[in-house]
Design an enzyme around this catalytic site. Structure first.
Site, PDB file in Angstrom:
ATOM      1  N   ASP A   1      77.742  49.437  -4.475  1.00 14.22           N
ATOM      2  CA  ASP A   1      76.801  49.940  -5.485  1.00 14.22           C
ATOM      3  C   ASP A   1      75.796  50.902  -4.865  1.00 14.22           C
ATOM      4  OD1 ASP A   1      77.907  48.553  -7.527  1.00 14.22           O
ATOM      5  OD2 ASP A   1      76.386  46.979  -7.627  1.00 14.22           O
TER       6      ASP A   1
ATOM      7  N   ASP B   1      85.349  44.182 -12.962  1.00 10.44           N
ATOM      8  CA  ASP B   1      84.226  43.722 -12.149  1.00 10.44           C
ATOM      9  C   ASP B   1      84.241  42.200 -12.007  1.00 10.44           C
ATOM     10  OD1 ASP B   1      81.869  43.920 -10.685  1.00 10.44           O
ATOM     11  OD2 ASP B   1      80.877  45.212 -12.143  1.00 10.44           O
TER      12      ASP B   1
HETATM   13  C1  GLA Z   1      78.184  45.475 -10.811  1.00 12.13           C
HETATM   14  C2  GLA Z   1      78.910  46.719 -10.390  1.00 12.13           C
HETATM   15  C3  GLA Z   1      78.185  47.934 -10.869  1.00 12.13           C
HETATM   16  C4  GLA Z   1      78.030  47.886 -12.377  1.00 12.13           C
HETATM   17  C5  GLA Z   1      77.352  46.584 -12.780  1.00 12.13           C
HETATM   18  C6  GLA Z   1      77.363  46.406 -14.275  1.00 12.13           C
HETATM   19  O1  GLA Z   1      76.980  45.350 -10.140  1.00 12.13           O
HETATM   20  O2  GLA Z   1      79.052  46.746  -9.002  1.00 12.13           O
HETATM   21  O3  GLA Z   1      78.873  49.113 -10.496  1.00 12.13           O
HETATM   22  O4  GLA Z   1      79.302  47.996 -12.967  1.00 12.13           O
HETATM   23  O5  GLA Z   1      77.994  45.467 -12.213  1.00 12.13           O
HETATM   24  O6  GLA Z   1      76.750  45.247 -14.652  1.00 12.13           O
END
Ligand code: GLA
Length: 730
Positions: free
Chosen positions: A530, A465
């Site tokens: 997300d 990430d």
């Molecule tokens: C980002 C990612 C999510 C999740 C969060 C965790 O927003 O896109 O899928 O992994 O971080 O903090």
């Protein structure tokens, strides 16, 4: 007229007017014609769909320019970078200087090397300004996708300051008046924005330090008449995960030129003698048969030429991701329970998301402390990992390696490891800073920490990430280093992959803010967004499908009430919206009813039954609108197909418009069945479902009728996804 074949260009430089030299690249339906005469400026005469029989020399004649009143006395033909020394009155593809001088750069061809029809390297020099350039061009023979890049080298003992270097100045067909850019935001990625025909320039710049949500480095282009399935179309992409600039300029003589490159900060690239700068790759592709064919070519190019082959033949495992089920509330007992439930509905990979390490009990602390938290997992992750394996799933783990929380042991020990501009406060962003990966010690630290966890737990998968912009990408000397940082990220990921040869990696950046071909050279999947809202997901997936094949696009079944939009969706629609992609789940399975779990399990079974078709078939994006999204995947031998027709809103007419399939063999008959949802969704009976026995054995129709006449979809509520399976009867 026919051109001299550049492969045989051995004779000395000749004056342009008497003996120009030409070369051509051809393959996969693409043709690139270049005038490349030693001692002269090389010029791209044409790049686009192949025109059988056309030679570069013919095109040079057909494009003869003349003097027009009010313009320079000689035609200004530019070059492959339209650099300032060419005098071209259009935005230049190369901007560089030495202490304010030496900027009128004029690069001339020194030599070229051609490999067959498909690859060409041109070496250029400006002997007066002491600069060299190398252009690399290659056409993928299977797909016709052109890749091009430029390297600039300083040949003087005075420093060369490079401000801009496009991968190439690429002429584009001026009839491609409609330009589509890809914009959006967090949880709303890949929104398509049509730019009306213009004079002058359009520019998209991204200086966020990542590929970005709002300025994807890619453009589509078509004429007023182009549709998904017909007409001239083109796509352009910068394979790069850092800052970027895209521009299309309509020059005053009517030419259109596209430039894409790395958006450099002031003073970012300073080349000492012998040092070079390598641009990211520009990827370009054309078609005479619509936007969908352009995407098809890119979809074949990505697995063949971008992704490494480790995940090529392995079916994409269905994911269970813990994020929306537990967020930071990690608890071993709860996670073991979720693992059981995930395996029971068909998950094949269990991904433990954020919250397992250091002091990471919320988003304000812990990044950088890459060791298993003894507060949450006193005995490490062994219990969870071995149960996940016993249940037949792979284990995946979340990291955000490029980041550090101010409240972390790492930051307390090494505050000097972050990128930040001296004299300027950081812009607060999710309570974290960006580490300086151009430092070897930072990369070694990250490599050691991640690699030892991968070994200890035999981790199969990393969700990598990256959750903030980096507006001040400045190293300890105060120099901007985003270009180097981007390359360093690639190197770190690759170092881990070289050490752990089976390790797969997902690129995530607050959802889909890092989903470009640069990062995909080192990763296997992107987290598209997300936003697991089953309705909103259609636009996001459809937008992303312009550049990315379904096999790399993570697509998850979310909870009944979407955490991001608050909207509620029935399980049959959540499943229908997730089947076309790299399917997964991201919901608290303890909160779903038995009936919904049974529907979920059936949906995952359906995905597995057809995933070979979904991930390796030919993708079809049918014309759609805000009220419906229709896509499909057709087997390469046209023996079967799976189509999704999602009704997203009520339509203008009392009954839905007929669905015309595409990509079938018109001469074959296909048995059509409705394989999703499992119960008859029609609002009134009888409908086509009874008439054509769609929920039973189905009925056979000719491919020609299914494409030319289409099938009447049943009348359903909005937010219903109908999935048709078509199988050739022969
Ligand atoms: C980002 C990612 C999510 C999740 C969060 C965790 O927003 O896109 O899928 O992994 O971080 O903090």
């Amino acid at each position: 007229m026919s051109g001299n074949d550049a492969r045989h260009m051995t004779k000395p430089a000749a004056p342009l007017s008497t003996s120009p030299n030409y070369c051509a690249l051809r393959g996969g339906g693409t043709f690139v014609a270049i005038e490349a005469t030693q001692g002269e400026r090389p010029i791209i005469l044409y790049a686009g769909p192949d025109m059988p029989g056309a030679s570069p020399a013919d095109l040079a004649t057909l494009a003869t320019q003349q003097h027009a009143p009010g313009t320079a006395a000689v035609p200004l033909r530019g070059s492959m970078l339209n650099e300032m020394g060419t005098g071209i009155p259009g935005p230049n593809g190369l901007l560089a200087h030495r202490n304010g001088c030496d900027w009128a750069i004029d690069l001339r061809l020194v030599r070229l090397k051609q490999s067959g029809d498909h690859a060409l390297t041109l070496h250029l020099e400006d002997t007066k300004n002491k600069i060299a350039a190398t252009h690399e061009l290659a056409i993928d023979q299977a797909t016709g996708v052109l890749s091009a890049s430029t390297r600039i080298e300083n040949q003087s003992d005075a420093v060369l300051e490079l401000e801009w270097c496009a991968a190439l100045c690429l002429p584009i067909d001026p009839r491609l008046q409609r330009i589509f850019s890809f914009t959006g935001q967090w949880a709303g990625e890949f929104a398509i924005e049509e730019i009306a025909p213009f004079q002058g320039s359009i520019v998209r710049e991204n200086s966020s330090g990542r590929t970005s949500h709002d300025s994807y480095p890619g453009l589509f282009a078509g004429t007023q008449a182009t549709t998904e399935l017909s007409g001239p179309a083109a796509a352009f992409h910068l394979a790069w995960s850092g800052n970027s600039r895209l521009r299309v300029d309509r020059h005053k003589d009517g030419r259109s030129v596209l430039q894409m490159g790395d958006l450099l900060f002031p003073g970012e690239i300073r080349l000492a003698q012998g040092e070079g700068y390598q641009s990211p790759d520009l990827v370009a592709v054309w078609s005479d048969t619509g936007f969908n064919d352009v995407s098809n070519r890119l979809h074949d190019f990505v697995p063949d030429r971008v992704l490494d082959q480790r995940s090529r033949s392995k079916p994409r495992p269905v994911h269970y991701n813990t994020w929306e089920a537990v967020y930071f509330g990690h608890d071993e007992t709860a996670l073991l329970d979720l693992a059981e439930r995930a395996a029971a509905v068909g998950a094949e990979r269990f991904v433990l998301d954020d919250g397992w390490f250091g002091g990471r009990r919320g988003d304000a602390a812990g990044l950088g402390d890459w060791w298993v938290s003894s507060d949450v997992y006193p005995a490490g992750l062994h219990v969870l990992v071995s149960r996940v394996r016993q249940l037949g799933m792979e284990f995946g783990l979340w990291f955000e390696p490029e980041m550090v929380s101010p409240d972390s042991d790492l930051f307390r020990a090494h505050p000097e490891w972050v990128l930040r501009a001296p004299h300027t406060g950081d812009v607060p962003f999710r309570g974290q800073h960006t580490l300086d990966l151009t430092r070897e010690d930072v990369c070694d630290y990250l490599f050691d920490k991640i690699s030892s966890l991968v070994s200890e737990y035999d981790i199969a998968y990393i969700k990598w990430d990256m959750n903030r912009d980096t507006p001040f990408p400045s190293n300890a000397d105060g120099r901007a280093v985003m270009h180097q940082q981007t390359r360093a990220v690639y190197q770190l990921i690759q170092r881990l992959r070289d050490t752990h040869e089976q390790l797969e990696i997902e690129s995530c950046s607050s959802g889909g803010a890092r989903a470009d071909y640069g990062v995909l050279r080192h990763t296997d999947r992107v987290w598209t967004s997300d936003n697991n809202d089953a309705h909103a997901r259609h636009q996001i997936m459809r937008g992303a499908s312009h550049f990315l094949p379904l096999r790399v696009l993570g697509n998850h079944v979310g909870p009944k009430t979407c955490h991001i939009t608050g909207r509620k969706f029935a399980m049959h629609f959540r499943v229908a919206s997730a089947i076309f992609g790299h399917m997964g789940m991201e919901l608290d399975l303890r909160r779903e009813s038995e009936a919904d779990l049974a529907t979920l399990k059936a949906g995952i079974t359906l995905h597995k039954r057809h995933r070979e078709l979904i991930h390796n078939g030919r993708f079809v994006r049918l014309p759609s609108s805000e009220t419906k999204n229709s896509i499909g995947c057709v087997a390469r031998d046209q023996s079967e197909a799976l189509f999704l027709h999602a009704k997203l809103d009520t339509e203008l007419h009392t009954l839905p418009a007929r669905l015309r399939f595409a990509g079938l063999d018109p001469a074959r008959d296909y048995r059509v069945r409705l394989v999703w949802p499992l119960v008859n969704p029609s609002l009134s009976r009888p409908s086509i479902i009874e008439a054509a026995k769609l929920l039973a054995d189905g009925s056979a129709f000719s491919g020609a009728a299914l494409m030319g006449y289409g099938i009447q979809p049943p009348l359903t509520f909005p937010d219903t996804g109908l999935i048709y399976h078509l199988e050739a009867t022969d």
